[in-house]
Design a protein around this motif. Structure first.
Motif, PDB file in Angstrom:
ATOM      1  N   VAL A  16       0.842  -1.199   0.000  1.00  0.00           N
ATOM      2  CA  VAL A  16       0.000   0.000   0.000  1.00  0.00           C
ATOM      3  C   VAL A  16       0.874   1.244   0.000  1.00  0.00           C
ATOM      4  CG1 VAL A  16      -1.676   1.346   1.319  1.00  0.00           C
ATOM      5  CG2 VAL A  16      -1.965  -1.134   1.101  1.00  0.00           C
ATOM      6  N   ALA A  17       1.885   1.266   0.860  1.00  0.00           N
ATOM      7  CA  ALA A  17       2.757   2.444   0.968  1.00  0.00           C
ATOM      8  C   ALA A  17       3.530   2.681  -0.324  1.00  0.00           C
ATOM      9  CB  ALA A  17       3.728   2.268   2.134  1.00  0.00           C
ATOM     10  N   GLU A  18       4.074   1.623  -0.918  1.00  0.00           N
ATOM     11  CA  GLU A  18       4.857   1.764  -2.150  1.00  0.00           C
ATOM     12  C   GLU A  18       3.982   2.244  -3.305  1.00  0.00           C
ATOM     13  OE1 GLU A  18       7.994   1.630  -2.558  1.00  0.00           O
ATOM     14  OE2 GLU A  18       8.837   0.437  -0.926  1.00  0.00           O
ATOM     15  N   VAL A  19       2.783   1.707  -3.398  1.00  0.00           N
ATOM     16  CA  VAL A  19       1.891   2.089  -4.493  1.00  0.00           C
ATOM     17  C   VAL A  19       1.440   3.536  -4.338  1.00  0.00           C
ATOM     18  CG1 VAL A  19      -0.353   1.646  -5.558  1.00  0.00           C
ATOM     19  CG2 VAL A  19       1.144  -0.273  -4.983  1.00  0.00           C
ATOM     20  N   LEU A  20       1.041   3.931  -3.136  1.00  0.00           N
ATOM     21  CA  LEU A  20       0.606   5.305  -2.931  1.00  0.00           C
ATOM     22  C   LEU A  20       1.741   6.297  -3.142  1.00  0.00           C
ATOM     23  CD1 LEU A  20      -1.826   5.034   0.122  1.00  0.00           C
ATOM     24  CD2 LEU A  20      -2.360   5.055  -2.317  1.00  0.00           C
ATOM     25  N   ALA A  21       2.973   5.859  -2.912  1.00  0.00           N
ATOM     26  CA  ALA A  21       4.126   6.739  -3.111  1.00  0.00           C
ATOM     27  C   ALA A  21       4.343   7.090  -4.583  1.00  0.00           C
ATOM     28  CB  ALA A  21       5.390   6.089  -2.552  1.00  0.00           C
ATOM     29  N   THR A  22       3.721   6.350  -5.503  1.00  0.00           N
ATOM     30  CA  THR A  22       3.847   6.674  -6.929  1.00  0.00           C
ATOM     31  C   THR A  22       2.976   7.862  -7.326  1.00  0.00           C
ATOM     32  OG1 THR A  22       2.062   5.197  -7.663  1.00  0.00           O
ATOM     33  CG2 THR A  22       4.268   4.228  -7.440  1.00  0.00           C
ATOM     34  N   GLY A  23       2.094   8.287  -6.425  1.00  0.00           N
ATOM     35  CA  GLY A  23       1.240   9.437  -6.717  1.00  0.00           C
ATOM     36  C   GLY A  23      -0.122   9.111  -7.286  1.00  0.00           C
ATOM     37  N   VAL A  24      -0.496   7.828  -7.317  1.00  0.00           N
ATOM     38  CA  VAL A  24      -1.827   7.485  -7.817  1.00  0.00           C
ATOM     39  C   VAL A  24      -2.884   8.086  -6.892  1.00  0.00           C
ATOM     40  CG1 VAL A  24      -1.049   5.383  -8.949  1.00  0.00           C
ATOM     41  CG2 VAL A  24      -1.851   5.272  -6.585  1.00  0.00           C
ATOM     42  N   THR A  25      -4.056   8.325  -7.444  1.00  0.00           N
ATOM     43  CA  THR A  25      -5.126   8.943  -6.655  1.00  0.00           C
ATOM     44  C   THR A  25      -6.236   7.963  -6.291  1.00  0.00           C
ATOM     45  OG1 THR A  25      -6.196   9.711  -8.687  1.00  0.00           O
ATOM     46  CG2 THR A  25      -4.686  11.243  -7.580  1.00  0.00           C
ATOM     47  N   SER A  26      -6.085   6.698  -6.683  1.00  0.00           N
ATOM     48  CA  SER A  26      -7.035   5.674  -6.240  1.00  0.00           C
ATOM     49  C   SER A  26      -6.383   4.303  -6.356  1.00  0.00           C
ATOM     50  CB  SER A  26      -8.335   5.704  -7.052  1.00  0.00           C
ATOM     51  OG  SER A  26      -8.114   5.358  -8.403  1.00  0.00           O
ATOM     52  N   VAL A  27      -6.860   3.372  -5.528  1.00  0.00           N
ATOM     53  CA  VAL A  27      -6.433   1.979  -5.574  1.00  0.00           C
ATOM     54  C   VAL A  27      -7.661   1.110  -5.378  1.00  0.00           C
ATOM     55  CG1 VAL A  27      -4.078   2.397  -4.742  1.00  0.00           C
ATOM     56  CG2 VAL A  27      -5.906   1.953  -3.095  1.00  0.00           C
ATOM     57  N   MET A  28      -7.573  -0.140  -5.835  1.00  0.00           N
ATOM     58  CA  MET A  28      -8.698  -1.060  -5.683  1.00  0.00           C
ATOM     59  C   MET A  28      -8.243  -2.326  -4.970  1.00  0.00           C
ATOM     60  SD  MET A  28     -10.591  -3.886  -6.951  1.00  0.00           S
ATOM     61  CE  MET A  28     -10.715  -4.236  -8.705  1.00  0.00           C
ATOM     62  N   PHE A  29      -9.105  -2.850  -4.104  1.00  0.00           N
ATOM     63  CA  PHE A  29      -8.839  -4.091  -3.385  1.00  0.00           C
ATOM     64  C   PHE A  29     -10.159  -4.666  -2.890  1.00  0.00           C
ATOM     65  CE2 PHE A  29      -8.346  -6.389   0.587  1.00  0.00           C
ATOM     66  CZ  PHE A  29      -7.432  -7.348   0.212  1.00  0.00           C
ATOM     67  N   PRO A  30     -10.333  -6.005  -2.927  1.00  0.00           N
ATOM     68  CA  PRO A  30      -9.477  -7.001  -3.554  1.00  0.00           C
ATOM     69  C   PRO A  30      -9.976  -7.313  -4.960  1.00  0.00           C
ATOM     70  CG  PRO A  30     -11.107  -8.109  -2.194  1.00  0.00           C
ATOM     71  CD  PRO A  30     -11.418  -6.632  -2.117  1.00  0.00           C
ATOM     72  N   GLY A  31      -9.072  -7.669  -5.848  1.00  0.00           N
ATOM     73  CA  GLY A  31      -9.445  -8.018  -7.207  1.00  0.00           C
ATOM     74  C   GLY A  31      -8.809  -9.331  -7.619  1.00  0.00           C
ATOM     75  N   PHE A  32      -8.935  -9.673  -8.896  1.00  0.00           N
ATOM     76  CA  PHE A  32      -8.282 -10.880  -9.391  1.00  0.00           C
ATOM     77  C   PHE A  32      -6.777 -10.800  -9.143  1.00  0.00           C
ATOM     78  CE2 PHE A  32     -12.148 -11.137 -12.097  1.00  0.00           C
ATOM     79  CZ  PHE A  32     -12.531 -12.437 -11.786  1.00  0.00           C
ATOM     80  N   ALA A  33      -6.199  -9.596  -9.305  1.00  0.00           N
ATOM     81  CA  ALA A  33      -4.767  -9.425  -9.087  1.00  0.00           C
ATOM     82  C   ALA A  33      -4.388  -9.591  -7.627  1.00  0.00           C
ATOM     83  CB  ALA A  33      -4.314  -8.045  -9.576  1.00  0.00           C
ATOM     84  N   GLY A  34      -5.362  -9.514  -6.729  1.00  0.00           N
ATOM     85  CA  GLY A  34      -5.130  -9.717  -5.316  1.00  0.00           C
ATOM     86  C   GLY A  34      -5.566 -11.086  -4.830  1.00  0.00           C
ATOM     87  N   GLU A  35      -5.837 -12.009  -5.784  1.00  0.00           N
ATOM     88  CA  GLU A  35      -6.231 -13.383  -5.435  1.00  0.00           C
ATOM     89  C   GLU A  35      -7.389 -13.406  -4.434  1.00  0.00           C
ATOM     90  OE1 GLU A  35      -2.415 -16.040  -5.217  1.00  0.00           O
ATOM     91  OE2 GLU A  35      -1.793 -13.983  -4.726  1.00  0.00           O
ATOM     92  N   PHE A  36      -8.403 -12.579  -4.687  1.00  0.00           N
ATOM     93  CA  PHE A  36      -9.515 -12.463  -3.742  1.00  0.00           C
ATOM     94  C   PHE A  36     -10.178 -13.812  -3.485  1.00  0.00           C
ATOM     95  CE2 PHE A  36     -11.936 -12.106  -7.714  1.00  0.00           C
ATOM     96  CZ  PHE A  36     -13.058 -12.873  -7.438  1.00  0.00           C
ATOM     97  N   HIS A  37     -10.158 -14.668  -4.496  1.00  0.00           N
ATOM     98  CA  HIS A  37     -10.818 -15.962  -4.388  1.00  0.00           C
ATOM     99  C   HIS A  37     -10.024 -16.951  -3.534  1.00  0.00           C
ATOM    100  CE1 HIS A  37      -8.148 -15.652  -7.804  1.00  0.00           C
ATOM    101  NE2 HIS A  37      -8.060 -16.945  -7.910  1.00  0.00           N
ATOM    102  N   LYS A  38      -8.836 -16.534  -3.067  1.00  0.00           N
ATOM    103  CA  LYS A  38      -8.017 -17.393  -2.213  1.00  0.00           C
ATOM    104  C   LYS A  38      -7.901 -16.842  -0.794  1.00  0.00           C
ATOM    105  CE  LYS A  38      -5.374 -18.823  -6.260  1.00  0.00           C
ATOM    106  NZ  LYS A  38      -4.039 -18.905  -6.906  1.00  0.00           N
ATOM    107  N   LEU A  39      -8.711 -15.842  -0.480  1.00  0.00           N
ATOM    108  CA  LEU A  39      -8.743 -15.251   0.852  1.00  0.00           C
ATOM    109  C   LEU A  39      -9.994 -15.696   1.596  1.00  0.00           C
ATOM    110  CD1 LEU A  39      -7.836 -11.551  -0.048  1.00  0.00           C
ATOM    111  CD2 LEU A  39      -6.267 -13.322   0.768  1.00  0.00           C
TER     112      LEU A  39
END
Length: 303
Positions: free
Chosen positions: A31-54
Motif C-alpha cells: 500500500v505504501a509503495e503504491v501510494l508513493a507513486t502518486g496514484v489517486t485511487s487503488v482497488m482491493f481485492p481483485g483478481f490481481a489480489g487473489e480475492f478468491h483465495k482469501l
C-alpha cells in the motif's frame, strides 16, 4: 472523490509467506509503495489480489489496513471490491464497506454456475441500491466471468442508478465498448483493465483510467503522464516497450499474478512471491524474462 478515480488506479496484490500464511505487514508495504507513486485511487481485492483465495477474516483484515490509511486522506480514493457471488452477501459487504469509509465500490457481477442475465442484473441493481449514493465501478470481465453486458444495458443501469459511476472494461479489445459507453445522454466513463494491453486504443476512444496490477505502477504512471501532457509519441513508445511482457503475462490471470508478485519481491516490496495453490508456477525462462524486465526498466532496488 469522484475526480480521484481516473488515471492509474492499481489493483493491490496480497503477499503471503512461503508457507502460504497471510503477510499483513507485506500488504501494508505494498500500500505504501503504491501510494508513493502518486496514484489517486487503488482497488482491493481483485483478481490481481487473489480475492478468491482469501477467507473472510483475511479479506476483512486487509480491507481494514487499507481503509485505515486512506480514510483520513483527501488525495486518494479506496475502491473496495465486492466480488461476492450471493446477492445477500454482496449487499451486506457493500453496505459494510460504505460504513467503514470506502470511497467507492467495485462490483464484480456473479458468474459461478452461469446465472441468467436477468439474475445478474438483479444482483447488480440490488447492490447499487443498497450502497447508494456511494459511487460504484461495475467490472465487466467477460473472459474471466462469462458475463455478457452491452452498452445499452449499462446505460439503462446508469439511468436507473445515478451512483453507477464507471465501468471497468476488460473485454479484449475494449475500445468499441469504451466508445459506446461515452455516447448518449449520460456518458459512462470507462476504466480499462486487462493490464492495459490495449490501452492506446482505449485512450483514443475516451477511457479515463487504467486498472492494472500494482508491481510496476510507476511505469503506468509515467505512461499516463506522457499521454496527459500531450506526448502521445512518448506514451506509445513506453507502451510498446511494455507490450512483449504484458502480452505474454496476460495469457492467464494466474500467470500475471505470479509474475507481478515476483517483480514486487525483486523490488524489495514483499518478502515472498508465493501464490496460494492452485496457481501458476513460474518456470526458469519466465524467471529470466522477469529479470530482463526488472533490468530494462530499472526496477531493482538500489544496492
Amino acid at each position: 472523490m469522484l475526480d480521484l478515480v481516473r488515471g492509474v488506479s492499481p489493483v493491490l496484490e496480497v503477499p503471503f509467506h512461503d508457507d502460504g500464511a497471510l503477510d499483513p505487514d507485506g500488504f501494508a508495504r505494498v500500500v505504501a509503495e503504491v501510494l508513493a507513486t502518486g496514484v489517486t485511487s487503488v482497488m482491493f481485492p481483485g483478481f490481481a489480489g487473489e480475492f478468491h483465495k482469501l477467507d473472510d477474516a483475511e479479506r476483512e483484515l486487509l480491507t481494514t489496513l487499507l481503509l485505515d490509511v486512506t480514510r483520513s486522506r483527501d488525495d486518494v480514493a479506496a475502491i473496495v471490491s465486492v466480488p461476492d457471488h450471493a446477492t445477500y452477501h454482496a449487499v451486506a459487504q457493500g453496505v459494510r464497506a460504505a460504513e467503514r469509509g470506502a470511497d467507492a465500490i467495485n462490483l464484480l457481477p456473479p458468474h459461478v454456475m452461469s446465472p441468467s442475465r436477468e439474475a445478474v442484473l438483479a444482483h447488480v441493481r440490488a447492490v447499487l441500491t443498497a450502497v447508494a449514493p456511494l459511487p460504484v465501478v461495475l467490472q465487466y470481465a467477460p473472459a474471466q466471468t462469462g458475463t455478457a453486458l452491452d452498452a445499452g444495458t449499462l446505460h439503462r443501469l446508469a439511468a436507473e442508478h445515478p451512483n453507477l459511476g464507471w465501468v471497468k472494461v476488460e473485454s479484449a479489445p475494449p475500445g468499441r465498448l469504451v466508445a459506446a459507453l461515452a455516447e448518449g445522454k449520460r456518458p459512462l466513463p470507462a476504466l480499462v483493465g486487462y493490464a492495459g494491453l490495449h490501452l492506446p486504443d482505449a485512450l483514443r476512444r475516451g477511457a479515463v483510467g487504467v486498472q492494472p496490477g500494482c508491481s510496476f505502477t510507476d511505469l503506468y504512471v509515467e505512461l499516463w503522464r506522457r499521454w496527459e501532457s500531450g506526448d502521445e509519441e512518448g506514451a506509445l513508445a513506453l507502451h510498446t516497450r511494455l507490450l512483449p511482457y504484458l502480452s505474454y503475462w496476460m495469457q492467464g490471470v494466474e500467470l500475471i499474478v505470479a509474475a507481478e508478485k515476483e517483480i514486487s519481491r525483486r523490488r524489495g516490496w514483499i518478502g515472498s512471491a508465493h501464490c496460494r495453490a492452485p496457481g501458476h508456477r513460474l518456470d526458469e525462462e519466465e524467471h529470466r524474462m522477469i529479470g530482463r524486465f526488472v533490468e530494462e526498466f530499472g526496477l531493482a532496488p538500489a544496492a
